[in-house]
Design an enzyme around this catalytic site. Sequence first.
Site, PDB file in Angstrom:
ATOM      1  N   LYS A  64      43.442  34.671  56.817  1.00 36.19           N
ATOM      2  CA  LYS A  64      44.863  34.919  57.123  1.00 36.19           C
ATOM      3  C   LYS A  64      45.079  34.987  58.634  1.00 36.19           C
ATOM      4  O   LYS A  64      45.611  35.954  59.168  1.00 36.19           O
ATOM      5  CB  LYS A  64      45.348  36.189  56.435  1.00 36.19           C
ATOM      6  CG  LYS A  64      45.351  36.076  54.910  1.00 36.19           C
ATOM      7  CD  LYS A  64      45.912  37.319  54.253  1.00 36.19           C
ATOM      8  CE  LYS A  64      45.988  37.134  52.740  1.00 36.19           C
ATOM      9  NZ  LYS A  64      44.662  37.069  52.110  1.00 36.19           N
ATOM     10  N   ASP A  67      47.250  35.139  65.029  1.00 33.72           N
ATOM     11  CA  ASP A  67      47.133  35.600  66.410  1.00 33.72           C
ATOM     12  C   ASP A  67      47.767  34.572  67.335  1.00 33.72           C
ATOM     13  O   ASP A  67      48.395  33.614  66.880  1.00 33.72           O
ATOM     14  CB  ASP A  67      45.656  35.841  66.755  1.00 33.72           C
ATOM     15  CG  ASP A  67      45.470  37.034  67.691  1.00 33.72           C
ATOM     16  OD1 ASP A  67      46.135  37.058  68.749  1.00 33.72           O
ATOM     17  OD2 ASP A  67      44.662  37.913  67.368  1.00 33.72           O
ATOM     18  N   GLY A 173      46.992  35.906  42.471  1.00 30.32           N
ATOM     19  CA  GLY A 173      47.729  36.900  41.699  1.00 30.32           C
ATOM     20  C   GLY A 173      47.571  36.782  40.197  1.00 30.32           C
ATOM     21  O   GLY A 173      48.123  37.589  39.442  1.00 30.32           O
TER      22      GLY A 173
END
Length: 215
Positions: A64, A67, A173
């Site tokens: 993920k 930056d 999920g």
Amino acid sequence: MDIKNNIILALDVMNGVEAMEICEKLTPLLDTIKIGYPLALAEGLEIVETLKENFGYKIICDFKVADIPATNEKICSETFKSGADAIICHGFVGPDSVGACKETAEDFGREIFLLTEMSHPGAKKFLQAEADAIAEMGVEMGITNYVAPATRINRLKEIREIVGKDSYIISPGVGKQGGDIKETLQYANSVIIGRSIYESENPKEALEEFIEKSK
């Protein structure tokens, strides 16, 4: 990315020995896994090479990345040097930071997956409001791989409509978080399943059940 049985194993365990034991049970049914910070921080990026050498997996690193562009380039570069086939990056950081991930992936001949919206309940508070804009940005940038939630089928459907039928969506999920595999695969190309498989008393049987339910 061609993914066997349309299932990616999220291998979020905390040590390499356990990871190897799980993979030994599931390899005939899988060819793609996703590893995140838990395993990478516990074992180092060397775990990517170890898993690839032993099982021949395609490996998506779920870091993920979120930056500034220069730091994103460094994170992606080290990840691809380890042998990873793809990396997941956040889209909310904007096109310059996402572009750094995309350009680095292209330099290595690898792929990125753009995270539009996460699957946990808290994602609805901030991230969901911008998920469509993130997906639209991805399309404008020529990105063809996306991550969208199995826990909110209406959102997954909407993101599919934005990115188009030819884009590749992987969806987390399913299982512990409540997502249904067959329903999810109406809009996603592959699902990501972790705890429902590797925390099961019989991981192989659990995976076989998901494969059967997906038909």
